[in-house]
Design a protein around this motif. Structure first.
Motif, short mmCIF file in Angstrom:
data_model
loop_
_atom_site.label_atom_id
_atom_site.label_comp_id
_atom_site.label_asym_id
_atom_site.label_seq_id
_atom_site.Cartn_x
_atom_site.Cartn_y
_atom_site.Cartn_z
N CYS A 28 0.83 -1.21 0.00
CA CYS A 28 0.00 0.00 0.00
C CYS A 28 0.86 1.26 0.00
O CYS A 28 0.54 2.23 -0.68
CB CYS A 28 -0.93 0.01 1.22
N VAL A 29 1.94 1.23 0.74
CA VAL A 29 2.85 2.37 0.78
C VAL A 29 3.49 2.60 -0.60
O VAL A 29 3.60 3.74 -1.06
CB VAL A 29 3.95 2.18 1.85
N SER A 30 3.88 1.52 -1.26
CA SER A 30 4.53 1.67 -2.57
C SER A 30 3.56 2.15 -3.64
O SER A 30 3.98 2.69 -4.66
CB SER A 30 5.16 0.34 -3.00
N LEU A 31 2.27 2.01 -3.41
CA LEU A 31 1.26 2.49 -4.35
C LEU A 31 0.94 3.98 -4.16
O LEU A 31 0.35 4.61 -5.03
CB LEU A 31 -0.01 1.65 -4.19
N MET A 32 1.35 4.55 -3.04
CA MET A 32 1.02 5.95 -2.73
C MET A 32 1.54 6.96 -3.76
O MET A 32 0.80 7.87 -4.12
CB MET A 32 1.53 6.32 -1.33
#
Length: 70
Positions: A28-32
């Motif tokens: 989820c963080v890498s999709l931010m």
């Protein structure tokens, strides 16, 4: 990253469930950056705002699950 590092300072043992929760959190963080850029470049489109909001909700939800598990 600093928050994530501080969080794991209190963890004494890591099992498979915590590893998977961490992988989901980091996904989820890498999709931010993508969802932020999408929402910024296409601010008039509802779908871009929904995508950004869902990403933020997933990020918060997985963080909450991870902290409750620990």
């Amino acid at each position: 990253w600093v928050s994530h590092h501080r969080f794991f300072h209190f963890v004494h043992r890591v099992d498979a469930k915590l590893s998977w929760l961490t992988i989901y959190y980091l996904a989820c963080v890498s999709l931010m950056p993508f969802s932020s850029a999408l929402a910024g470049e296409h601010a008039g489109l509802l779908s871009s705002q929904i995508f950004y909001s869902v990403n933020m909700m997933l990020l918060g939800g997985v963080a909450l699950l991870k902290s409750h598990y620990v």
